[in-house]
Write a protein that holds these residues in place. Structure first.
Motif, PDB file in Angstrom:
ATOM      1  N   TYR A   3       0.913  -1.238   0.049  1.00 51.89           N
ATOM      2  CA  TYR A   3      -0.061   0.130  -0.074  1.00 51.89           C
ATOM      3  C   TYR A   3       0.813   1.341  -0.079  1.00 51.89           C
ATOM      4  CZ  TYR A   3      -3.381   3.566   1.574  1.00 51.89           C
ATOM      5  OH  TYR A   3      -4.153   4.654   1.894  1.00 51.89           O
ATOM      6  N   ASN A   4       0.838   2.037  -1.156  1.00 58.80           N
ATOM      7  CA  ASN A   4       1.571   3.560  -1.221  1.00 58.80           C
ATOM      8  C   ASN A   4       0.890   4.475  -0.040  1.00 58.80           C
ATOM      9  OD1 ASN A   4       3.411   2.172  -2.649  1.00 58.80           O
ATOM     10  ND2 ASN A   4       2.489   2.710  -4.563  1.00 58.80           N
ATOM     11  N   LYS A   5       1.368   5.021   0.719  1.00 57.65           N
ATOM     12  CA  LYS A   5       0.903   6.107   1.359  1.00 57.65           C
ATOM     13  C   LYS A   5       0.746   7.321   0.545  1.00 57.65           C
ATOM     14  CE  LYS A   5       1.251   5.619   6.342  1.00 57.65           C
ATOM     15  NZ  LYS A   5       1.755   6.371   7.617  1.00 57.65           N
ATOM     16  N   LYS A   6      -0.284   8.103   0.551  1.00 57.28           N
ATOM     17  CA  LYS A   6      -0.536   9.339  -0.122  1.00 57.28           C
ATOM     18  C   LYS A   6      -0.028  10.392   0.643  1.00 57.28           C
ATOM     19  CE  LYS A   6      -4.576   7.886  -2.766  1.00 57.28           C
ATOM     20  NZ  LYS A   6      -5.944   8.250  -2.994  1.00 57.28           N
ATOM     21  N   PHE A   7       0.745  11.348   0.205  1.00 58.99           N
ATOM     22  CA  PHE A   7       1.264  12.591   0.787  1.00 58.99           C
ATOM     23  C   PHE A   7       0.734  13.794   0.103  1.00 58.99           C
ATOM     24  CE2 PHE A   7       4.144   9.417   2.387  1.00 58.99           C
ATOM     25  CZ  PHE A   7       4.222   9.700   3.616  1.00 58.99           C
ATOM     26  N   PHE A   8       0.399  14.740   0.699  1.00 59.44           N
ATOM     27  CA  PHE A   8      -0.089  16.155   0.106  1.00 59.44           C
ATOM     28  C   PHE A   8       0.878  17.130   1.167  1.00 59.44           C
ATOM     29  CE2 PHE A   8      -2.564  20.015   0.346  1.00 59.44           C
ATOM     30  CZ  PHE A   8      -2.401  20.188  -1.137  1.00 59.44           C
ATOM     31  N   GLN A   9       1.639  17.797   0.350  1.00 57.40           N
ATOM     32  CA  GLN A   9       2.689  18.656   0.916  1.00 57.40           C
ATOM     33  C   GLN A   9       3.357  18.247   2.040  1.00 57.40           C
ATOM     34  OE1 GLN A   9       1.390  22.651   1.371  1.00 57.40           O
ATOM     35  NE2 GLN A   9       0.643  22.771  -0.668  1.00 57.40           N
ATOM     36  N   GLY A  10       4.099  17.007   2.090  1.00 55.11           N
ATOM     37  CA  GLY A  10       4.868  16.372   2.729  1.00 55.11           C
ATOM     38  C   GLY A  10       3.984  15.713   4.203  1.00 55.11           C
ATOM     39  N   MET A  11       2.364  15.835   4.089  1.00 56.92           N
ATOM     40  CA  MET A  11       1.900  15.307   5.304  1.00 56.92           C
ATOM     41  C   MET A  11       0.843  14.007   4.788  1.00 56.92           C
ATOM     42  SD  MET A  11       0.535  18.759   6.867  1.00 56.92           S
ATOM     43  CE  MET A  11       0.306  19.801   5.466  1.00 56.92           C
ATOM     44  N   LYS A  22      -6.244  22.279  13.711  1.00 62.07           N
ATOM     45  CA  LYS A  22      -5.308  23.300  14.498  1.00 62.07           C
ATOM     46  C   LYS A  22      -5.561  24.623  13.886  1.00 62.07           C
ATOM     47  CE  LYS A  22      -1.183  23.897  13.871  1.00 62.07           C
ATOM     48  NZ  LYS A  22       0.296  24.414  13.413  1.00 62.07           N
ATOM     49  N   ASN A  23      -5.350  24.732  12.450  1.00 61.08           N
ATOM     50  CA  ASN A  23      -5.568  26.098  11.573  1.00 61.08           C
ATOM     51  C   ASN A  23      -6.959  26.502  11.797  1.00 61.08           C
ATOM     52  OD1 ASN A  23      -2.681  25.987  10.896  1.00 61.08           O
ATOM     53  ND2 ASN A  23      -2.865  25.002   8.980  1.00 61.08           N
ATOM     54  N   TRP A  45     -10.122  11.940   1.560  1.00 63.56           N
ATOM     55  CA  TRP A  45      -8.838  12.591   1.047  1.00 63.56           C
ATOM     56  C   TRP A  45      -8.776  13.842   0.382  1.00 63.56           C
ATOM     57  CZ3 TRP A  45      -3.878  12.760   2.556  1.00 63.56           C
ATOM     58  CH2 TRP A  45      -2.974  13.071   1.497  1.00 63.56           C
ATOM     59  N   ILE A  46      -9.762  13.778  -0.677  1.00 64.42           N
ATOM     60  CA  ILE A  46     -10.016  15.115  -1.530  1.00 64.42           C
ATOM     61  C   ILE A  46     -10.748  16.060  -0.533  1.00 64.42           C
ATOM     62  CG2 ILE A  46     -11.246  16.048  -3.359  1.00 64.42           C
ATOM     63  CD1 ILE A  46      -8.972  14.128  -4.097  1.00 64.42           C
ATOM     64  N   ASN A  47     -11.444  15.656   0.443  1.00 69.73           N
ATOM     65  CA  ASN A  47     -12.125  17.102   1.138  1.00 69.73           C
ATOM     66  C   ASN A  47     -11.183  17.543   2.121  1.00 69.73           C
ATOM     67  OD1 ASN A  47     -14.575  16.168   0.171  1.00 69.73           O
ATOM     68  ND2 ASN A  47     -15.212  14.726   1.638  1.00 69.73           N
ATOM     69  N   VAL A  48     -10.148  16.751   2.702  1.00 71.85           N
ATOM     70  CA  VAL A  48      -9.415  17.097   3.536  1.00 71.85           C
ATOM     71  C   VAL A  48      -8.362  18.099   2.704  1.00 71.85           C
ATOM     72  CG1 VAL A  48      -7.299  16.374   5.136  1.00 71.85           C
ATOM     73  CG2 VAL A  48      -9.308  15.063   5.056  1.00 71.85           C
ATOM     74  N   ILE A  49      -7.978  17.721   1.523  1.00 70.02           N
ATOM     75  CA  ILE A  49      -7.053  18.665   0.706  1.00 70.02           C
ATOM     76  C   ILE A  49      -7.636  19.876   0.561  1.00 70.02           C
ATOM     77  CG2 ILE A  49      -5.937  18.794  -1.347  1.00 70.02           C
ATOM     78  CD1 ILE A  49      -5.106  15.826  -1.315  1.00 70.02           C
ATOM     79  N   GLN A  53      -6.471  23.683   1.556  1.00 75.01           N
ATOM     80  CA  GLN A  53      -6.279  24.694   0.656  1.00 75.01           C
ATOM     81  C   GLN A  53      -7.306  26.025   0.781  1.00 75.01           C
ATOM     82  OE1 GLN A  53      -6.952  22.465  -3.126  1.00 75.01           O
ATOM     83  NE2 GLN A  53      -4.681  22.490  -3.254  1.00 75.01           N
ATOM     84  N   LYS A  54      -8.387  25.621   1.509  1.00 77.56           N
ATOM     85  CA  LYS A  54      -9.343  26.941   1.784  1.00 77.56           C
ATOM     86  C   LYS A  54      -9.039  27.578   2.839  1.00 77.56           C
ATOM     87  CE  LYS A  54     -12.670  29.398   0.226  1.00 77.56           C
ATOM     88  NZ  LYS A  54     -12.284  30.313  -0.748  1.00 77.56           N
ATOM     89  N   ILE A  55      -8.633  26.880   4.004  1.00 76.86           N
ATOM     90  CA  ILE A  55      -8.233  27.502   5.197  1.00 76.86           C
ATOM     91  C   ILE A  55      -6.779  28.236   4.954  1.00 76.86           C
ATOM     92  CG2 ILE A  55      -7.168  26.788   7.435  1.00 76.86           C
ATOM     93  CD1 ILE A  55      -9.082  24.422   7.765  1.00 76.86           C
ATOM     94  N   GLU A  56      -5.727  27.831   4.279  1.00 76.48           N
ATOM     95  CA  GLU A  56      -4.882  28.579   3.865  1.00 76.48           C
ATOM     96  C   GLU A  56      -5.309  29.955   3.097  1.00 76.48           C
ATOM     97  OE1 GLU A  56      -1.249  27.861   4.260  1.00 76.48           O
ATOM     98  OE2 GLU A  56      -2.273  26.747   5.852  1.00 76.48           O
ATOM     99  N   ASP A  57      -6.016  29.862   2.315  1.00 74.21           N
ATOM    100  CA  ASP A  57      -6.453  30.988   1.404  1.00 74.21           C
ATOM    101  C   ASP A  57      -7.002  31.976   2.540  1.00 74.21           C
ATOM    102  OD1 ASP A  57      -6.002  29.809  -0.893  1.00 74.21           O
ATOM    103  OD2 ASP A  57      -8.099  29.342  -1.470  1.00 74.21           O
ATOM    104  N   PHE A  58      -7.872  31.824   3.546  1.00 68.44           N
ATOM    105  CA  PHE A  58      -8.325  32.563   4.556  1.00 68.44           C
ATOM    106  C   PHE A  58      -7.366  32.865   5.222  1.00 68.44           C
ATOM    107  CE2 PHE A  58     -12.557  30.145   4.277  1.00 68.44           C
ATOM    108  CZ  PHE A  58     -13.350  31.288   3.767  1.00 68.44           C
ATOM    109  N   LEU A  59      -6.356  32.303   5.732  1.00 72.82           N
ATOM    110  CA  LEU A  59      -5.356  32.651   6.511  1.00 72.82           C
ATOM    111  C   LEU A  59      -4.371  33.708   5.898  1.00 72.82           C
ATOM    112  CD1 LEU A  59      -4.232  29.333   8.490  1.00 72.82           C
ATOM    113  CD2 LEU A  59      -5.757  31.324   9.438  1.00 72.82           C
TER     114      LEU A  59
END
Length: 134
Positions: A3-11, A22-23, A45-49, A53-59
């Protein structure tokens, strides 16, 4: 079966969920409500990503909201300069300097300062004028 673990921006999935939680606490209440109304979720997975991204936009917009108009113009100029070469920046500054000088000359023509003003800051100045008035 591997099973290959998926990563998004190193997480991985769990780290991304924790980061979102947290954010999210740093968001303004109206933005939290907006996320809920627009069905952003921290599951899947898609919802979390998408939530990340939306939280980052707000911040990212928060610091800009508290800037003065002058600071916003300076920030816009700084961002715009990232896409220009040093020659283009120098050319722009030369043109700007020429325009500012032309405006200053026109102001001097419209409002010539021909009168010299003397201000007496001595301690006796107010007494002298007071005595002359009486």
């Amino acid at each position: 079966m591997t099973y290959n673990k998926k990563f998004f921006q190193g997480m991985n999935y769990r780290e991304l969920q924790r980061t979102n939680s947290k954010n999210r606490t740093q968001l303004h209440q109206k933005d939290k409500v907006w996320l809920k109304e627009n069905l952003y979720k921290n599951v899947g997975w898609i919802n979390v990503i998408n939530l990340y991204q939306k939280i980052e936009d707000f911040l990212l917009k928060y610091p800009l909201a508290e800037l003065t108009l002058e600071e916003l113009f300076l920030e816009a100029d700084r961002i715009g300069n990232k896409y220009l070469t040093s020659q283009e920046i120098q050319h722009f500054h030369q043109n700007l300097s020429r325009e500012v000088n032309e405006i200053a000359e026109e102001i001097d023509k419209q409002f010539p300062d021909t009168e010299v003003e003397f201000i007496d800051f001595s301690k006796n100045a107010s007494k002298r004028y007071w005595n002359q008035a009486n």
